[in-house]
Design an enzyme around this catalytic site. Structure first.
Site, short mmCIF file in Angstrom:
data_model
loop_
_atom_site.label_atom_id
_atom_site.label_comp_id
_atom_site.label_asym_id
_atom_site.label_seq_id
_atom_site.Cartn_x
_atom_site.Cartn_y
_atom_site.Cartn_z
CB CYS A 1 -1.74 1.48 6.19
SG CYS A 1 -1.30 0.75 4.78
CG HIS B 1 -2.01 -0.97 1.19
ND1 HIS B 1 -3.12 -1.22 2.10
CD2 HIS B 1 -2.41 -2.04 0.36
CE1 HIS B 1 -3.80 -2.09 1.96
NE2 HIS B 1 -3.44 -2.68 0.81
CB CYS C 1 -5.90 -0.74 5.42
SG CYS C 1 -4.53 -1.33 5.18
CD GLU D 1 -1.74 3.94 3.38
OE1 GLU D 1 -1.52 3.31 2.33
OE2 GLU D 1 -3.03 3.99 3.81
#
Ligand SMILES: [Zn+2]
Length: 161
Positions: A86, A53, A83, A55
Protein backbone atom coordinates in the site's frame (compact mmCIF):
# COMPACT_ATOMS: atom_id res chain seq x y z
CA UNK A 1 -12.85 23.17 10.41
CA UNK A 2 -12.65 19.47 9.67
CA UNK A 3 -9.81 17.78 11.52
CA UNK A 4 -7.73 14.64 11.08
CA UNK A 5 -9.87 13.05 13.79
CA UNK A 6 -13.08 13.62 11.81
CA UNK A 7 -11.69 11.85 8.76
CA UNK A 8 -10.24 9.06 10.89
CA UNK A 9 -13.71 8.61 12.35
CA UNK A 10 -14.97 7.96 8.79
CA UNK A 11 -12.10 5.54 8.18
CA UNK A 12 -13.15 3.71 11.36
CA UNK A 13 -16.69 3.39 9.99
CA UNK A 14 -15.15 1.69 6.93
CA UNK A 15 -13.19 -0.61 9.24
CA UNK A 16 -16.47 -1.56 10.92
CA UNK A 17 -17.86 -2.39 7.50
CA UNK A 18 -14.90 -4.71 6.87
CA UNK A 19 -15.63 -6.40 10.20
CA UNK A 20 -19.28 -6.86 9.19
CA UNK A 21 -18.04 -8.65 6.06
CA UNK A 22 -15.87 -10.96 8.18
CA UNK A 23 -12.63 -9.25 7.15
CA UNK A 24 -9.89 -7.85 9.36
CA UNK A 25 -11.29 -4.41 10.27
CA UNK A 26 -9.19 -1.82 8.44
CA UNK A 27 -10.78 1.17 6.70
CA UNK A 28 -9.61 4.09 4.58
CA UNK A 29 -10.93 7.30 3.05
CA UNK A 30 -9.39 9.62 0.45
CA UNK A 31 -9.89 13.34 0.96
CA UNK A 32 -9.47 16.18 -1.52
CA UNK A 33 -10.02 19.85 -0.69
CA UNK A 34 -11.54 18.89 2.66
CA UNK A 35 -14.05 16.45 1.20
CA UNK A 36 -14.15 12.67 1.12
CA UNK A 37 -13.99 11.54 -2.51
CA UNK A 38 -13.56 7.80 -2.00
CA UNK A 39 -13.74 5.13 0.70
CA UNK A 40 -12.41 1.62 1.04
CA UNK A 41 -12.67 -1.27 3.44
CA UNK A 42 -10.35 -4.22 3.72
CA UNK A 43 -11.74 -7.20 1.74
CA UNK A 44 -9.04 -9.54 0.40
CA UNK A 45 -10.87 -12.71 1.55
CA UNK A 46 -14.26 -11.90 0.04
CA UNK A 47 -12.76 -10.54 -3.18
CA UNK A 48 -10.19 -13.35 -3.53
CA UNK A 49 -7.69 -10.57 -4.00
CA UNK A 50 -4.46 -10.22 -2.01
CA UNK A 51 -4.26 -6.56 -3.06
CA UNK A 52 -7.74 -5.62 -1.77
CA UNK A 53 -6.46 -3.76 1.29
CA UNK A 54 -8.55 -0.80 2.40
CA UNK A 55 -5.99 1.69 1.05
CA UNK A 56 -5.82 0.12 -2.41
CA UNK A 57 -9.61 -0.09 -2.65
CA UNK A 58 -9.89 3.60 -1.72
CA UNK A 59 -7.05 4.66 -4.06
CA UNK A 60 -8.65 2.84 -6.99
CA UNK A 61 -12.01 4.47 -6.34
CA UNK A 62 -10.44 7.93 -5.98
CA UNK A 63 -8.38 7.61 -9.18
CA UNK A 64 -11.44 6.43 -11.08
CA UNK A 65 -13.49 9.32 -9.74
CA UNK A 66 -10.86 11.91 -10.68
CA UNK A 67 -10.03 10.24 -13.98
CA UNK A 68 -6.35 10.39 -13.09
CA UNK A 69 -3.85 7.71 -12.07
CA UNK A 70 -2.14 10.29 -9.90
CA UNK A 71 -3.77 11.89 -6.91
CA UNK A 72 -1.78 15.03 -6.12
CA UNK A 73 -3.38 17.18 -3.44
CA UNK A 74 -5.19 14.17 -2.01
CA UNK A 75 -4.87 12.82 1.50
CA UNK A 76 -5.53 9.27 2.62
CA UNK A 77 -6.71 8.34 6.11
CA UNK A 78 -6.35 4.72 7.20
CA UNK A 79 -6.95 3.07 10.55
CA UNK A 80 -3.79 0.92 10.44
CA UNK A 81 -0.22 1.67 9.41
CA UNK A 82 0.09 0.84 5.69
CA UNK A 83 2.00 -2.24 4.50
CA UNK A 84 4.77 -2.23 1.88
CA UNK A 85 2.34 -2.81 -1.00
CA UNK A 86 0.00 0.00 0.00
CA UNK A 87 2.87 2.38 0.74
CA UNK A 88 4.22 1.75 -2.76
CA UNK A 89 0.82 2.42 -4.30
CA UNK A 90 0.53 5.64 -2.29
CA UNK A 91 3.85 6.86 -3.63
CA UNK A 92 2.82 6.05 -7.20
CA UNK A 93 -0.39 7.99 -6.58
CA UNK A 94 1.66 10.96 -5.35
CA UNK A 95 -0.64 11.56 -2.42
CA UNK A 96 0.22 14.71 -0.55
CA UNK A 97 -0.40 13.20 2.89
CA UNK A 98 -1.14 9.87 4.54
CA UNK A 99 -2.58 9.77 8.05
CA UNK A 100 -2.77 6.45 9.89
CA UNK A 101 -4.12 5.34 13.25
CA UNK A 102 -2.63 2.29 14.93
CA UNK A 103 0.89 1.10 14.23
CA UNK A 104 1.41 -2.39 12.80
CA UNK A 105 4.48 -4.07 14.28
CA UNK A 106 4.08 -7.03 11.89
CA UNK A 107 3.78 -5.40 8.46
CA UNK A 108 3.95 -1.61 8.96
CA UNK A 109 5.98 0.19 6.29
CA UNK A 110 5.85 3.67 7.84
CA UNK A 111 8.35 3.06 10.60
CA UNK A 112 7.33 -0.16 12.40
CA UNK A 113 9.10 -2.74 10.22
CA UNK A 114 10.59 -0.43 7.59
CA UNK A 115 10.01 3.19 6.70
CA UNK A 116 9.62 3.45 2.92
CA UNK A 117 8.54 7.07 3.09
CA UNK A 118 11.84 8.01 4.66
CA UNK A 119 13.68 6.77 1.57
CA UNK A 120 14.35 9.99 -0.26
CA UNK A 121 15.06 8.18 -3.52
CA UNK A 122 11.59 6.65 -3.42
CA UNK A 123 9.38 9.31 -1.90
CA UNK A 124 9.20 12.89 -3.11
CA UNK A 125 5.58 13.69 -2.49
CA UNK A 126 3.97 12.14 0.52
CA UNK A 127 3.98 13.36 4.10
CA UNK A 128 3.19 10.77 6.81
CA UNK A 129 1.35 11.38 10.06
CA UNK A 130 0.88 8.44 12.43
CA UNK A 131 -0.98 7.80 15.67
CA UNK A 132 -4.23 9.70 14.98
CA UNK A 133 -6.91 7.98 17.14
CA UNK A 134 -4.42 5.13 17.52
CA UNK A 135 -6.22 3.77 20.57
CA UNK A 136 -9.64 3.50 18.91
CA UNK A 137 -8.16 2.05 15.71
CA UNK A 138 -6.08 -0.50 17.62
CA UNK A 139 -8.99 -1.42 19.90
CA UNK A 140 -11.16 -2.37 16.94
CA UNK A 141 -8.50 -4.80 15.68
CA UNK A 142 -7.92 -6.22 19.17
CA UNK A 143 -11.66 -6.73 19.71
CA UNK A 144 -12.00 -8.38 16.31
CA UNK A 145 -9.26 -10.91 16.96
CA UNK A 146 -10.54 -11.56 20.50
CA UNK A 147 -14.04 -12.21 19.14
CA UNK A 148 -12.63 -14.52 16.50
CA UNK A 149 -10.63 -16.50 19.07
CA UNK A 150 -13.71 -16.77 21.27
CA UNK A 151 -15.78 -18.03 18.32
CA UNK A 152 -13.16 -20.67 17.48
CA UNK A 153 -13.02 -21.78 21.13
CA UNK A 154 -16.82 -22.01 21.30
CA UNK A 155 -16.92 -24.04 18.09
CA UNK A 156 -14.35 -26.44 19.55
CA UNK A 157 -16.36 -26.86 22.72
CA UNK A 158 -19.51 -27.49 20.72
CA UNK A 159 -17.72 -30.09 18.60
CA UNK A 160 -16.54 -31.92 21.72
CA UNK A 161 -19.87 -32.06 23.48
ZN1 LIG B 1 -1.68 -2.84 2.67
Amino acid sequence: MVSDTDFMQLALAQAQQAWDLGEVPVGAVVVKDGEVIAVGCNQPIGKHDPTAHAEIVALRAAAEKLGNYRLPGCELYVTLEPCVMCSGAMMHARLSKVVFGATDPKTGACGSVVNLFEQEQLNHHTEIVGGVMAEECGAMLKNFFAARRAAVAAARRAAQS
